[in-house]
Design an enzyme around this catalytic site. Structure first.
Site, PDB file in Angstrom:
ATOM      1  N   ASP A   1       0.842  -1.202   0.000  1.00 44.55           N
ATOM      2  CA  ASP A   1       0.000   0.000   0.000  1.00 44.55           C
ATOM      3  C   ASP A   1       0.875   1.249   0.000  1.00 44.55           C
ATOM      4  O   ASP A   1       2.092   1.192  -0.222  1.00 44.55           O
ATOM      5  CB  ASP A   1      -0.966  -0.056   1.206  1.00 44.55           C
ATOM      6  CG  ASP A   1      -2.317   0.570   0.904  1.00 44.55           C
ATOM      7  OD1 ASP A   1      -2.418   1.812   0.939  1.00 44.55           O
ATOM      8  OD2 ASP A   1      -3.276  -0.182   0.626  1.00 44.55           O
ATOM      9  N   ASP A   2       0.258   2.371   0.255  1.00 52.38           N
ATOM     10  CA  ASP A   2       0.897   3.689   0.298  1.00 52.38           C
ATOM     11  C   ASP A   2       2.182   3.648   1.130  1.00 52.38           C
ATOM     12  O   ASP A   2       2.211   3.035   2.196  1.00 52.38           O
ATOM     13  CB  ASP A   2      -0.123   4.645   0.938  1.00 52.38           C
ATOM     14  CG  ASP A   2       0.272   6.100   0.849  1.00 52.38           C
ATOM     15  OD1 ASP A   2       1.309   6.410   0.262  1.00 52.38           O
ATOM     16  OD2 ASP A   2      -0.506   6.920   1.377  1.00 52.38           O
TER      17      ASP A   2
ATOM     18  N   ASP B   1      -6.547   4.404  -5.810  1.00 53.78           N
ATOM     19  CA  ASP B   1      -7.148   5.112  -4.679  1.00 53.78           C
ATOM     20  C   ASP B   1      -7.382   6.598  -4.997  1.00 53.78           C
ATOM     21  O   ASP B   1      -6.813   7.133  -5.945  1.00 53.78           O
ATOM     22  CB  ASP B   1      -6.214   4.965  -3.473  1.00 53.78           C
ATOM     23  CG  ASP B   1      -6.962   5.047  -2.148  1.00 53.78           C
ATOM     24  OD1 ASP B   1      -8.140   5.427  -2.138  1.00 53.78           O
ATOM     25  OD2 ASP B   1      -6.335   4.738  -1.114  1.00 53.78           O
TER      26      ASP B   1
ATOM     27  N   CYS C   1     -11.007   2.537  -5.196  1.00 49.04           N
ATOM     28  CA  CYS C   1     -11.076   2.975  -3.801  1.00 49.04           C
ATOM     29  C   CYS C   1     -11.205   4.497  -3.822  1.00 49.04           C
ATOM     30  O   CYS C   1     -10.650   5.165  -4.693  1.00 49.04           O
ATOM     31  CB  CYS C   1      -9.806   2.539  -3.059  1.00 49.04           C
ATOM     32  SG  CYS C   1      -9.856   2.807  -1.278  1.00 49.04           S
TER      33      CYS C   1
ATOM     34  N   ARG D   1     -13.883  -0.803  -3.071  1.00 45.36           N
ATOM     35  CA  ARG D   1     -14.082  -0.497  -1.647  1.00 45.36           C
ATOM     36  C   ARG D   1     -15.446   0.157  -1.514  1.00 45.36           C
ATOM     37  O   ARG D   1     -15.753   1.096  -2.234  1.00 45.36           O
ATOM     38  CB  ARG D   1     -12.988   0.441  -1.175  1.00 45.36           C
ATOM     39  CG  ARG D   1     -11.906  -0.245  -0.416  1.00 45.36           C
ATOM     40  CD  ARG D   1     -12.312  -0.697   0.957  1.00 45.36           C
ATOM     41  NE  ARG D   1     -12.302   0.483   1.801  1.00 45.36           N
ATOM     42  CZ  ARG D   1     -11.192   1.110   2.137  1.00 45.36           C
ATOM     43  NH1 ARG D   1     -10.006   0.642   1.792  1.00 45.36           N
ATOM     44  NH2 ARG D   1     -11.251   2.187   2.863  1.00 45.36           N
TER      45      ARG D   1
ATOM     46  N   ASP E   1     -12.256   3.563   5.695  1.00 51.65           N
ATOM     47  CA  ASP E   1     -11.189   2.717   6.232  1.00 51.65           C
ATOM     48  C   ASP E   1     -11.561   2.105   7.577  1.00 51.65           C
ATOM     49  O   ASP E   1     -12.123   2.776   8.445  1.00 51.65           O
ATOM     50  CB  ASP E   1      -9.919   3.548   6.449  1.00 51.65           C
ATOM     51  CG  ASP E   1      -9.292   4.015   5.151  1.00 51.65           C
ATOM     52  OD1 ASP E   1      -9.970   3.963   4.114  1.00 51.65           O
ATOM     53  OD2 ASP E   1      -8.125   4.442   5.188  1.00 51.65           O
TER      54      ASP E   1
HETATM   55  C1  9PG Z   1      -3.363   5.047   2.002  1.00 53.98           C
HETATM   56  C2  9PG Z   1      -4.794   4.765   2.412  1.00 53.98           C
HETATM   57  C3  9PG Z   1      -5.158   3.274   2.300  1.00 53.98           C
HETATM   58  C4  9PG Z   1      -6.637   3.105   2.567  1.00 53.98           C
HETATM   59  C5  9PG Z   1      -7.431   3.986   1.640  1.00 53.98           C
HETATM   60  C6  9PG Z   1      -7.009   5.432   1.811  1.00 53.98           C
HETATM   61  O1  9PG Z   1      -9.373  11.651   4.081  1.00 53.98           O
HETATM   62  N1  9PG Z   1      -8.245  11.210   4.221  1.00 53.98           N
HETATM   63  O2  9PG Z   1      -7.294  11.915   4.612  1.00 53.98           O
HETATM   64  C7  9PG Z   1      -7.998   9.839   3.923  1.00 53.98           C
HETATM   65  C8  9PG Z   1      -6.723   9.322   4.047  1.00 53.98           C
HETATM   66  C9  9PG Z   1      -6.488   7.979   3.767  1.00 53.98           C
HETATM   67  C10 9PG Z   1      -7.543   7.175   3.361  1.00 53.98           C
HETATM   68  C11 9PG Z   1      -8.797   7.684   3.249  1.00 53.98           C
HETATM   69  C12 9PG Z   1      -9.047   9.023   3.514  1.00 53.98           C
HETATM   70  O3  9PG Z   1      -7.319   5.851   3.110  1.00 53.98           O
HETATM   71  O4  9PG Z   1      -8.793   3.864   1.850  1.00 53.98           O
HETATM   72  O5  9PG Z   1      -7.025   1.759   2.396  1.00 53.98           O
HETATM   73  O6  9PG Z   1      -4.859   2.778   1.011  1.00 53.98           O
HETATM   74  O7  9PG Z   1      -5.616   5.557   1.571  1.00 53.98           O
HETATM   75  O8  9PG Z   1      -3.054   6.395   2.126  1.00 53.98           O
END
Ligand code: 9PG
Length: 663
Positions: free
Chosen positions: A295-296, A414, A456, A471, A475
């Site tokens: 992942d990230d 994503d 996602c 998705r 999360d």
């Molecule tokens: C990686 C993540 C994971 C995760 C994804 C996604 O709003 N926000 O700041 C925010 C940050 C991260 C996020 C969702 C919203 O999660 O769903 O599974 O891959 O990115 O950064």
């Protein structure tokens, strides 16, 4: 648009009572759709309308023609509208509105299903007409651009009364419910507003795109059905129709895998990944997984997806080779429509971005904010523009490289909503919905038909027919979260709500990704009951099953639990090919929620009951209407089977799997 799997339209108006639970489709067509209205801006810059009243199928004024066609299929009515510019001047299209009369009394209490915009957005039942304000009305731009198809709603379509893509309305004790939803989404984002019980206004958002002289535009089809069946079943009927219309990819095998995110987050390193690959290889008999997804945290910069940072010295190609050598499919995360200031992509291609219309100097639109994503002082992430052919070509090359050269055959894409943000696009003829679709199509074209693509952070409609998995909730996280604080921050309880609310989409629009299982008992704030509730909800959805733990923290007991859950998940997934997984009560907002899966051969039912609340709950089994048979309950937290009589007791934050065995 091609729609080869849709049944032949029935041209003569006839009652479909014999073929579907809808008692009279003629009634639906003629009486429920009361008006179609096109809103546009003429050559002089004036806002104008062109409308069709009841029983009217076409209208032409000043060279602009609006026509509609009704088809009866899939137990409802499909409305298709077309706009053609037969004049000599270009016009700009704002929206196409469809007014639907529900037949419900304007004063009776009613509820509507407010469906969320993208993967992470919440969905659920709401009272009709009680509020004109929504908690997001005062939220910042990034929150609104994340969770709403429009950052600013027109005053007549307030966020609090607006659902995305489809809605269901129910009134008092009336046995029939009304479903209205767009079953196509390739050409626009769309909403449905329910301001009072008697009327639904469905709206295709056309973003003021140009319609040149001689050009025409088909509005995505709208599906309307009235039926005496549960809201969940009606929702599944919508998903079935949308999946058929958009050629949903629903036949990928059940997915089991491992994901780096929910243990390591941004701190993932090549060494940690390698240690997990080794563990997964050694523990294959307890944890039989197919995919290892990074992942990230690997990328050199947000936007530069084929190069790594110092934590991944070997580079992406070698890492994929190691994952594959250990016997797994290699998976990788990207956010293909986002880039940060310090990326090569943004430095080299400042012209590939969607730009702001409220500032004069071609400023790119902010679509995300994350201090972990960039070393720049500017912590915003900016929205890329797939309507620009040069960027679309870049996407094709990039994903061809990641897939065919590097060896990643599982792609988690994503933050996909970024391609649909409002702003100035390279191609003024494309709506925001079309721009997103074009970006997804470019990625699929590069990755090829065999890659498993997981969407996602993605607006729900535009990805149908492109992605294999999606998705369907926010999360999960290594803590439960507060049920009182309101949705927003990642926490497991909101993910569970979404898994239940969108379960009907599984194997209708794609494979649902309920997000990850976490089984570790250390380095987590989830209790044993909470971990079991997460596992129970994930498996009861029939969706994908990915573990996100440091595998060295999992013992034989966790392995035994995984064996149990993997088997149930696969059983429910195979049921879902025939019978959708349904929420026990889709419109309910109570603490006790659940899912039900029926075996198509009539060999019993599997249900899941969740107490998401902070106090104990007691459920009468007769209220669940699970059918005749002996009910056994399984508590995954204790691997314990409990014989059930009249009631089931659920501690706070716990779940049970119920199996009805027919003797
Ligand atoms: C990686 C993540 C994971 C995760 C994804 C996604 O709003 N926000 O700041 C925010 C940050 C991260 C996020 C969702 C919203 O999660 O769903 O599974 O891959 O990115 O950064």
């Amino acid at each position: 648009m091609n729609s080869p799997t849709l049944p032949e339209p029935i041209s003569s108006i006839e009652c479909l009572a014999a073929r579907s639970p809808v008692c009279n489709a003629h009634h639906v067509a003629k009486d429920l759709l009361t008006r179609i209205e096109l809103r546009f801006i003429d050559a002089a810059g004036q806002a104008r309308t062109l409308a069709l009243g009841p029983g009217e199928f076409s209208s032409v004024r000043d060279g602009l023609a609006l026509s509609s066609r009704l088809e009866h299929a899939l137990g409802g009515t499909i409305v298709r509208a077309t706009i053609s510019n037969r004049g000599t001047d270009a016009v700009r299209l704002t929206a196409a509105l469809f007014e639907i009369s529900t037949g419900f009394a304007p004063t009776a209490p009613a509820r509507f299903f407010k469906h969320g915009y993208q993967s992470w957005s919440a969905s659920g039942g709401e009272d009709v007409g009680t509020s004109r304000t929504h908690r997001r009305d005062t939220a910042g731009f990034i929150t609104r651009v994340n969770h709403q198809s429009e950052t600013i709603r027109p005053p007549e379509f307030p966020e609090s009364q607006t659902s995305e893509l489809f809605t269901i309305v129910e009134s008092g004790n009336a046995p029939e419910r009304v479903l209205a939803g767009f079953i196509g989404a390739a050409t626009s984002l769309s909403t449905l507003t329910v301001s009072s019980p008697e009327k639904i206004v469905a709206r295709a958002i056309l973003d003021d795109v140009t319609l040149a002289p001689g050009a025409h535009r088909e509005i995505d089809p709208l599906f309307i059905a009235v039926a005496d069946e549960s809201a969940a079943r009606l929702a599944a009927r919508w998903a079935d129709a949308a999946g058929r219309w958009m050629n949903a990819r629903v036949s990928a095998p059940f997915q089991r895998g491992w994901c780096s995110w929910y243990h390591y987050f941004h701190a993932i390193t090549e060494d940690a990944l390698r240690a997990n690959i080794k563990s997964l290889e050694a523990m294959r008999s307890e944890f039989p997984l197919d995919v290892v997804q990074l992942d990230d945290g690997f990328q050199s910069a947000l936007g530069d997806w084929d190069t790594t940072n110092a934590k991944f010295p070997s580079g992406l190609k070698k890492i994929a080779a190691e994952i594959r050598a250990a016997g797994f499919k290699a998976g990788i995360w990207t956010a293909p429509f986002l880039a940060a200031r310090d990326s090569r992509l943004m430095i080299d291609h400042p012209d590939w971005f969607i730009t702001r219309t409220d500032t004069g100097d071609h400023e790119p639109v902010r679509a995300g904010h994350n201090p972990n994503w960039t070393a720049s002082d500017d912590k915003f992430a900016y929205a890329l523009d797939p309507s620009n052919p040069a960027f679309a070509a870049h996407l094709r090359h990039l994903f061809a490289k990641l897939t065919h050269d590097f060896g990643y055959s599982y792609l988690k894409l994503d933050f996909l909503y970024a391609a649909a943000v409002p702003g100035r696009r390279h191609d003024p003829n494309l709506t925001r919905g079309e721009t997103l679709r074009r970006g997804l199509d470019a990625i699929r074209a590069g990755a090829g038909d065999d890659a498993f693509i997981l969407g996602c952070g993605c607006p729900i409609g535009q990805a149908v027919g492109v992605v294999d998995g999606m998705r369907i909730g926010p999360d999960v996280s290594p803590f439960w979260g507060s049920t009182a604080s309101g949705a927003g921050d990642p926490s497991t309880v909101y993910a569970l709500d979404a898994i239940i609310a969108r379960s009907f989409m599984h194997r209708r629009l794609w494979l649902n990704d309920p997000d990850c299982l976490m089984l570790r008992a250390r380095k987590t704030r989830l209790t044993a009951d909470e971990r079991a509730a997460l596992a129970a909800t994930i498996i009861a959805s029939g969706g994908m099953l990915l573990i996100s733990d440091d595998m060295s923290l999992l013992d034989a007991e966790a392995g035994k639990l995984f064996g149990v859950v993997a088997q149930i998940a696969q059983e429910i997934d195979s049921n879902a090919e025939r019978e959708p997984v349904l929420a026990l009560d889709l419109m309910s907002t109570g603490d006790v929620r659940g899912l039900i899966s029926q075996n198509a051969e009539g060999k019993g039912t599997i249900a899941m009951l969740l107490n998401r609340g902070d106090t104990p709950a007691r459920v009468q089994t007769s209220d669940l209407k699970l059918g005749a048979g002996e009910i056994a309950a399984l508590d995954l937290a204790f691997d314990e089977k409990i014989e059930i009589f009249d009631t089931i007791d659920l501690p706070p934050h716990s779940a049970r799997i119920l199996r009805v065995s027919i003797k």
